[in-house]
Design a protein around this motif. Structure first.
Motif, short mmCIF file in Angstrom:
data_model
loop_
_atom_site.label_atom_id
_atom_site.label_comp_id
_atom_site.label_asym_id
_atom_site.label_seq_id
_atom_site.Cartn_x
_atom_site.Cartn_y
_atom_site.Cartn_z
N LEU A 266 0.84 -1.19 0.00
CA LEU A 266 0.00 0.00 0.00
C LEU A 266 0.88 1.25 0.00
N ALA A 267 0.53 2.23 -0.82
CA ALA A 267 1.26 3.50 -0.89
C ALA A 267 0.32 4.59 -1.37
N THR A 268 0.77 5.86 -1.25
CA THR A 268 -0.07 6.97 -1.68
C THR A 268 0.55 7.81 -2.78
N PHE A 269 1.87 7.66 -3.04
CA PHE A 269 2.45 8.29 -4.23
C PHE A 269 3.66 7.51 -4.68
N ALA A 270 4.02 7.71 -5.94
CA ALA A 270 5.15 7.00 -6.56
C ALA A 270 6.19 8.01 -7.02
N LEU A 271 7.46 7.61 -6.91
CA LEU A 271 8.54 8.49 -7.32
C LEU A 271 9.73 7.62 -7.71
N GLY A 272 10.08 7.62 -9.00
CA GLY A 272 11.19 6.76 -9.42
C GLY A 272 11.42 6.78 -10.91
N SER A 273 11.65 5.59 -11.44
CA SER A 273 12.05 5.44 -12.84
C SER A 273 10.89 5.01 -13.72
N LYS A 274 11.13 5.04 -15.03
CA LYS A 274 10.15 4.53 -15.98
C LYS A 274 9.83 3.07 -15.68
N LYS A 275 10.83 2.30 -15.28
CA LYS A 275 10.62 0.90 -14.94
C LYS A 275 9.64 0.76 -13.76
N LEU A 276 9.77 1.65 -12.78
CA LEU A 276 8.85 1.62 -11.64
C LEU A 276 7.42 1.88 -12.10
N TYR A 277 7.23 2.90 -12.95
CA TYR A 277 5.88 3.22 -13.40
C TYR A 277 5.28 2.07 -14.21
N GLN A 278 6.10 1.38 -14.97
CA GLN A 278 5.61 0.21 -15.70
C GLN A 278 5.29 -0.93 -14.74
N PHE A 279 6.08 -1.08 -13.71
CA PHE A 279 5.86 -2.10 -12.68
C PHE A 279 4.51 -1.91 -11.99
N MET A 280 4.07 -0.67 -11.86
CA MET A 280 2.82 -0.37 -11.16
C MET A 280 1.59 -0.72 -11.97
N HIS A 281 1.72 -0.80 -13.29
CA HIS A 281 0.55 -0.93 -14.17
C HIS A 281 -0.21 -2.23 -13.91
N ARG A 282 -1.43 -2.08 -13.42
CA ARG A 282 -2.33 -3.21 -13.14
C ARG A 282 -1.63 -4.33 -12.36
N ASN A 283 -0.73 -3.94 -11.47
CA ASN A 283 -0.02 -4.91 -10.64
C ASN A 283 -0.94 -5.33 -9.49
N PRO A 284 -1.33 -6.58 -9.42
CA PRO A 284 -2.30 -6.99 -8.39
C PRO A 284 -1.74 -6.95 -6.97
N SER A 285 -0.41 -6.85 -6.82
CA SER A 285 0.17 -6.83 -5.48
C SER A 285 0.31 -5.42 -4.92
N LEU A 286 -0.01 -4.40 -5.74
CA LEU A 286 0.17 -3.01 -5.32
C LEU A 286 -1.16 -2.27 -5.39
N GLU A 287 -1.46 -1.51 -4.33
CA GLU A 287 -2.64 -0.65 -4.32
C GLU A 287 -2.22 0.76 -3.91
N MET A 288 -2.74 1.74 -4.65
CA MET A 288 -2.48 3.14 -4.35
C MET A 288 -3.75 3.74 -3.73
N HIS A 289 -3.58 4.36 -2.58
CA HIS A 289 -4.72 4.86 -1.80
C HIS A 289 -4.50 6.29 -1.35
N PRO A 290 -5.58 6.99 -0.96
CA PRO A 290 -5.42 8.32 -0.38
C PRO A 290 -4.59 8.27 0.90
N VAL A 291 -3.98 9.41 1.24
CA VAL A 291 -3.04 9.45 2.34
C VAL A 291 -3.71 9.31 3.71
N ASP A 292 -5.01 9.62 3.81
CA ASP A 292 -5.66 9.44 5.10
C ASP A 292 -5.94 7.97 5.37
#
Length: 431
Positions: A266-292
């Motif tokens: 679980l995370a609320t923002f991403a910061l890194g490389s192009k590879k990271l952003y591709q890694f995030m795409h429809r990745n079932p092990s990662l969820e992005m949520h609001p900071v609260d």
């Protein structure tokens, strides 16, 4: 009307889309690479057409034209957290800031304590159901979307479509524009022998099966580099970066031992490389949520063995951490440090680490001091502090007396300053 028809109806050039902004509006923009460059560039170029417009954001990553003291009466930045491009304006006074815990920014927006008239955000392409993903930073932006009069999106095919509570439907959108520029890549900070030494101390105290929150910076990344021999680590953090992705690829992060949202990072923002952003795409092990959700100390603290790693710039004998200013001059912001220190303190088996080199300015200044520099903004309080780590060792402060804290901190100070610090402690009746 079909979602595709709605999309075409709301699609327009950035120069037209920014015209939803009215004089006196506050525009909320997501953290870091979630900012929409085409929209902010168009607004910058037309900034003299507006008056008393404010842009509220954490950690801008590009120096747009509106970041200009000569035109601040037209469009002015208001920082939730300073970055390199806004820090000079903050220190000069023509950029203001809003002191707040990262976790509480959505509540400030929800309760009309921090305005949100318009949202500008970078998003993924729309899916077949009419949804876009604010994968790079749902943070406080999802709360702003719920309050704003107008929502303007910049759709970019390089933005991943992530899972989690980070989606907006085309019916909620006022206007949208399209861009194809690569998402800005942010490299890893420089890691030297001091950072490596600190990272080694912290890594040795992280057990197999722990859940991690890892802040941004050279020392947290040095910790990550020394975790490759661990097993079944989990992630509940505010920022997902390349270090976390590397540990996933190495089989170190599995999230199997997590008792709160097992199997998920679980995370609320991403910061890194192009590879990271591709890694995030429809990745079932990662969820992005609001900071609260990600940073709420009560929720994050439900993770057993939560280990939080964050950096500071100065700490005093009682354990107060100045992590966001140089004296009275603003440098960064509160961010999520206090959120996760408190979460780790609540966690069964948790540990909150505050890390810092023992010195600054080529070993001429001790970062461990009798009292914080005058005007320093206290980020982590003396009542929240737990483990403090320098390249000279670990001081565990929670539950300790003022005298015990002072002695422990002097013990991990740079040897060149220990005698001076002891003399100060004696004058303060702490030794």
């Amino acid at each position: 009307m079909s979602v595709q028809s709605l999309y075409q109806q709301k699609r327009m050039p950035a120069t037209d889309a920014i015209r939803v902004v009215k004089n006196g509006d506050t525009i909320v923009v997501p953290t870091a690479v979630g900012e929409p460059p085409a929209l902010l560039t168009a607004l910058s170029e037309a900034r003299r057409d507006f008056r008393d417009v404010q842009i509220s954001q954490i950690l801008p990553v590009r120096k747009y034209g509106y970041l200009d003291p000569e035109t601040a009466e037209h469009v002015r930045h208001s920082a939730y957290f300073f970055s390199g491009v806004t820090r000079p304006g903050g220190q000069a006074g023509w950029i203001d800031y809003i002191p707040a815990f990262f976790s509480e920014l959505p509540a400030l927006i929800n309760r009309n304590l921090s305005p949100a008239d318009v949202v500008f955000s970078l998003v993924s392409p729309m899916d077949e159901h009419g949804y876009f993903s604010l994968s790079l930073a749902p943070d406080y932006t999802m709360a702003a979307i719920a309050k704003a009069r107008a929502v303007v999106l910049e759709v970019n095919p390089n933005v991943p479509f992530a899972n989690g509570n980070c989606h907006i439907h085309i019916s909620q959108v006022t206007a949208l524009t399209e861009s194809e520029d690569p998402i800005l890549e942010v490299g890893l900070p420089k890691i030297g022998p001091v950072q490596e030494a600190i990272g080694k101390y912290v890594a040795e105290m992280i057990p197999d099966g722990a859940t991690l929150q890892i802040g941004y910076g050279g020392i947290p990344d040095a910790v990550v580099m020394q975790l490759t021999h661990k097993h079944d680590l989990g992630i509940h953090t505010e920022m997902v970066g390349d270090g976390i992705m590397t540990l996933v690829e190495a089989g170190v992060i599995t999230n199997r031992k997590k008792n709160y949202h097992p199997g998920k990072m679980l995370a609320t923002f991403a910061l890194g490389s192009k590879k990271l952003y591709q890694f995030m795409h429809r990745n079932p092990s990662l969820e992005m949520h609001p900071v609260d959700f990600t940073n709420d100390p009560f929720l994050a603290g439900q993770n057993d063995n939560l280990h939080a790693i964050n950096a500071t710039m100065q700490i005093d004998f009682i354990g107060q951490c100045g992590s966001e200013s140089l004296g009275f001059a603003p440098y960064s912001g509160t961010g999520g440090q206090s959120d996760f220190v408190r979460a780790a303190n609540r966690s069964n088996g948790g540990k909150a680490f505050i890390v810092l080199p023992s010195t600054a300015k080529n070993d001429t200044i001790s970062r461990i001091v009798p009292t914080l520099s005058p005007g320093t903004h206290v980020t982590t309080s003396k009542n929240d502090i737990n483990y403090v780590v320098t390249e000279y060792g670990v001081a565990q402060l929670r539950g300790k007396t003022a005298q015990q804290r002072c002695a422990a901190l002097i013990g991990i100070a740079h040897p060149d300053f220990r005698s001076e610090l002891r003399e100060s402690a004696k004058r303060m009746n702490l030794l």
